[in-house]
Structure formats: structure tokens, C-alpha cells
Design an enzyme around this catalytic site. Sequence first.
Site, PDB file in Angstrom:
ATOM      1  N   ARG A  45       0.854  -1.202   0.000  1.00 20.26           N
ATOM      2  CA  ARG A  45       0.000   0.000   0.000  1.00 20.26           C
ATOM      3  C   ARG A  45       0.882   1.242   0.000  1.00 20.26           C
ATOM      4  O   ARG A  45       0.628   2.223  -0.680  1.00 20.26           O
ATOM      5  CB  ARG A  45      -0.963   0.012   1.192  1.00 20.26           C
ATOM      6  CG  ARG A  45      -1.697   1.338   1.297  1.00 20.26           C
ATOM      7  CD  ARG A  45      -2.958   1.382   2.158  1.00 20.26           C
ATOM      8  NE  ARG A  45      -3.035   0.426   3.235  1.00 20.26           N
ATOM      9  CZ  ARG A  45      -2.341   0.509   4.384  1.00 20.26           C
ATOM     10  NH1 ARG A  45      -1.533   1.517   4.598  1.00 20.26           N
ATOM     11  NH2 ARG A  45      -2.480  -0.422   5.302  1.00 20.26           N
ATOM     12  N   TYR A  97     -16.381  18.278 -14.449  1.00 22.38           N
ATOM     13  CA  TYR A  97     -16.671  16.851 -14.624  1.00 22.38           C
ATOM     14  C   TYR A  97     -17.737  16.431 -13.604  1.00 22.38           C
ATOM     15  O   TYR A  97     -17.625  16.747 -12.403  1.00 22.38           O
ATOM     16  CB  TYR A  97     -15.384  16.046 -14.427  1.00 22.38           C
ATOM     17  CG  TYR A  97     -15.601  14.560 -14.449  1.00 22.38           C
ATOM     18  CD1 TYR A  97     -15.938  13.904 -15.617  1.00 22.38           C
ATOM     19  CD2 TYR A  97     -15.488  13.805 -13.289  1.00 22.38           C
ATOM     20  CE1 TYR A  97     -16.165  12.546 -15.644  1.00 22.38           C
ATOM     21  CE2 TYR A  97     -15.709  12.434 -13.298  1.00 22.38           C
ATOM     22  CZ  TYR A  97     -16.052  11.809 -14.480  1.00 22.38           C
ATOM     23  OH  TYR A  97     -16.281  10.470 -14.491  1.00 22.38           O
ATOM     24  N   ASP A 169      -7.182  19.797 -13.716  1.00 19.66           N
ATOM     25  CA  ASP A 169      -7.536  18.462 -14.210  1.00 19.66           C
ATOM     26  C   ASP A 169      -7.125  18.446 -15.680  1.00 19.66           C
ATOM     27  O   ASP A 169      -7.764  19.065 -16.523  1.00 19.66           O
ATOM     28  CB  ASP A 169      -9.042  18.237 -14.031  1.00 19.66           C
ATOM     29  CG  ASP A 169      -9.484  16.846 -14.480  1.00 19.66           C
ATOM     30  OD1 ASP A 169      -8.778  16.242 -15.316  1.00 19.66           O
ATOM     31  OD2 ASP A 169     -10.530  16.376 -14.005  1.00 19.66           O
ATOM     32  N   LYS A 194      -8.487   7.629 -19.281  1.00 20.26           N
ATOM     33  CA  LYS A 194      -8.787   8.225 -20.580  1.00 20.26           C
ATOM     34  C   LYS A 194      -7.557   8.154 -21.504  1.00 20.26           C
ATOM     35  O   LYS A 194      -7.165   7.083 -21.887  1.00 20.26           O
ATOM     36  CB  LYS A 194      -9.301   9.652 -20.372  1.00 20.26           C
ATOM     37  CG  LYS A 194     -10.317   9.792 -19.229  1.00 20.26           C
ATOM     38  CD  LYS A 194     -11.645   9.101 -19.490  1.00 20.26           C
ATOM     39  CE  LYS A 194     -12.533   8.996 -18.265  1.00 20.26           C
ATOM     40  NZ  LYS A 194     -12.848  10.243 -17.591  1.00 20.26           N
TER      41      LYS A 194
END
Length: 407
Positions: A45, A97, A169, A194
Site C-alpha cells: 500500500r 466533470y 484536471d 482516458k
Amino acid sequence: MQATTQLIHSIPVDPLTGAISVPIYQTSTFVQEAPGVNKGYDYARSGNPTRATLENLIAQLEGGHTGIAFGSGLAAIDAILKLLQTGDEIIAVDDIYGGAFRLFEQVYKKFGINVHYVDTTDPEAVFNALTPNTRLIWIETPTNPTLKITDIQAIARIAGRHRCLLCVDNTFASPALQQPLSLGADLVIHSGTKYLGGHSDLIAGLVVTKEKELGDRIKFLQNASGGILGPFDSWLLIRGIETLHLRIRQHGASAYAIAAFLQDHPAVDKVFYPGLPTHPGHDIAARQAKGFGGIVSFTLHDNTEEAAKNFVTSTGLFKLAESLGGIKSLISHPATMTHKSIPAEKRKAAGVADSLIRLSTGLEDTEDLLDDLRQALDKVKVPRPVGRAAVPVGTAAQPVGHALIPG
Ligand SMILES: *Cc1c(COP(=O)(O)O)cnc(C)c1O
């Protein structure tokens, strides 16, 4: 050395075996020689070598200090919001978004973090929305789905003077076209799902910080909350990024051709593409980015939700789906798909009409994509020219899409 060459050769050959592809370290823990004595990793982690390669790669691509890989774009956004405290305020782009809007309004609002949505294409509107509690300015440029362009440098100056963070972003442009940190932003986030992944086969998020100190704080938050990207998806994302520049060039070339075609089509009303000289953000986009990206949005003259819904089910190559940035072209109806979590009146105020259609141009041949749109448009009612504003013709000067990336 050019960016593409540098990118490909910055991915290290495995020092242990010489493997030319990055090894997938599918492990949860790392054996220690003595308590606290390890080879740089203790528990996966906190850190994993495959993920670390990806994190170094994205940091280098964005020109930042620290890269951090998350399980999704929204997990990346969530980690940044955890830098804030109750009473802090955010100024965010109004055409945001949908998932970010939902996170702001339905998760963080109840912790006393409030967001003001403004048209960030107007720096003065951002300046006027500042309060002593503003800690973060959140922009997307180009925005989703109306491709509005915000001047990153202008907003960075405002953020700098007010001592609040500017986060961009950068999902729509990708670092192949735009590097917000070099324009004054403090942080960049990506939905790696994306263009960076590029093949519609993974969900991932990335954060890049300009400074080490902010990177350390977000790494701490990630380790404390746990939203990491797994080793296999890290590897897939590295593999996608290896061809980023090549893909972005083709996405941009097709998008430009499609925007120019749509602009001249009698059934089409408005076309949103920053590469068109008629787009209000064209000059800023041309200045701050090396190209205009692969997303084109448009409305039909038949300005009804029904016409848009008929259209998005009439294409063959453009597949009806959420998401963008993959090799297969996608078509979507934002009002009922990606943006349905934004209330209707807010959506319309931000320019997301019920008839708006969004295209993500894939890597098919440009002519085939144009043919597909042509046959779908043939089924759409064309209004009689009486009383209709003339469609600007001949403004598409040259296919800038081909010359997107000088280096
Ligand atoms: C998809 C997307 C996100 C969210 O990313 P996920 O990987 O789906 O969590 C954030 N911002 C933009 C602009 C996006 O397109």
C-alpha cells in the site's frame, strides 16, 4: 532529445534481469533483512516498484516533482480534497466533470467544505469569487463537454497572490499537449482511464505535484486512506503512456477534420472544438497547448433531447458509451449520461444543452469516421434555411491537427 524519445527511454530496463518491459511486482509485502531494513519497500500500500515506475513516468511527463497513482481519477481528486479543512472554500470551473461535482456536493459539503462554481474562462470572475477562506482553485481546460478554455497562467497568478493552490484536471489535454505545472499550477490530476491509458481497458487516477512538500502530504493521505493503483493496472497504464504522443497526434488530426466537417453541415447548429478559429478560447488554447485534443461536441438544429438520443444510436463506428480517450471512437449524450448528476439548471447554465452530443475520436481512419457521421446526419431533420443564422463557412483554415506536437 525530443519528448517522445525521452519518454520511451526514461522507462528503465529491469536491472535484475534485463527485462525490457517493466516487471509486474504482484506482491503485498517485501521481506526485510532486519526490522526496518529493506530494499526501499515494506508494504505494497505504501509503495510498489511497478507503481513507482509509473509515478516517476507521469511526474516526468508533467514536469513535476512527485507522481502518485490512484485506483481512479476520482480517488485522486478525493485525496486532494483531504488537504482541506472544515470552513475552507474551493473555486471550481462551472462546466466541471460530473463525478467531481458529485464528490464536492454530496460528500465534502457535509464536512463544511463549500465550492463556488464560476466561469473560469473569465479570470476576473475567479478573482471576484475569492474569499479569505479560498484554499483551492479547481480548473479543467478544455472542459468536459463544452471544451471551454481557461487561461492557466492568468488563474495561476491569481492563486499565487492569494496563496491558494491551483489544481488543473489535465485529463482532456494530456501532458502530450499541455503541462499546467510549467504554467504556474501547483497540482495536476488525471483520470488515467482516458488518454493516458488510451485503450479503454483500465480505471486509474494520477496526481502530480510541482513541489516535494505537497507531494509528501498527498502520499501520506494516500497511504492513510488506501486508494492505490494495483501493480497490473500500473503496468497497463505505463504501456498506454508509451504510445501517448503518437495516439494524441492522430486523435487531434481526426477531431480537427470532424469539427470542420460538422461546422459546415446543414443539420448541425453549434460545434465546440478549440481548434476551430471561431472557438472563443482558440487563441489561449493555441498559446498554452501544443494541440486541441480529440474531443468534439456539437448540437443539432433540431434542439431536442429526442433528436440527440436518436443521433447517438445511429452511428456505427462511434460506440455509445461513457468515457473517452480510447482507440475506439465513442459517442455520448452528456445530459443523460456523464452529466446527469449535475442539476438541469446548473447544467444548462454551464452550456450543456439537452441536445449536446460529445464525440471522442478514436484511432480509426479519419475518412471512415467522417462517413459514419455523414450517414447518421443524413437521418436528421434539416431545418429550412429561413430565419436561421448563417453557419460560418471556410473558417477552418488549415489542418492544425497534424502539426500538434513539435517535439
Ligand atoms: C473521467 C474523468 C474523471 C474521473 O476519472 P475516473 O478515472 O473515472 O475516476 C475526472 N476528470 C475528468 C475530466 C474525466 O474525464
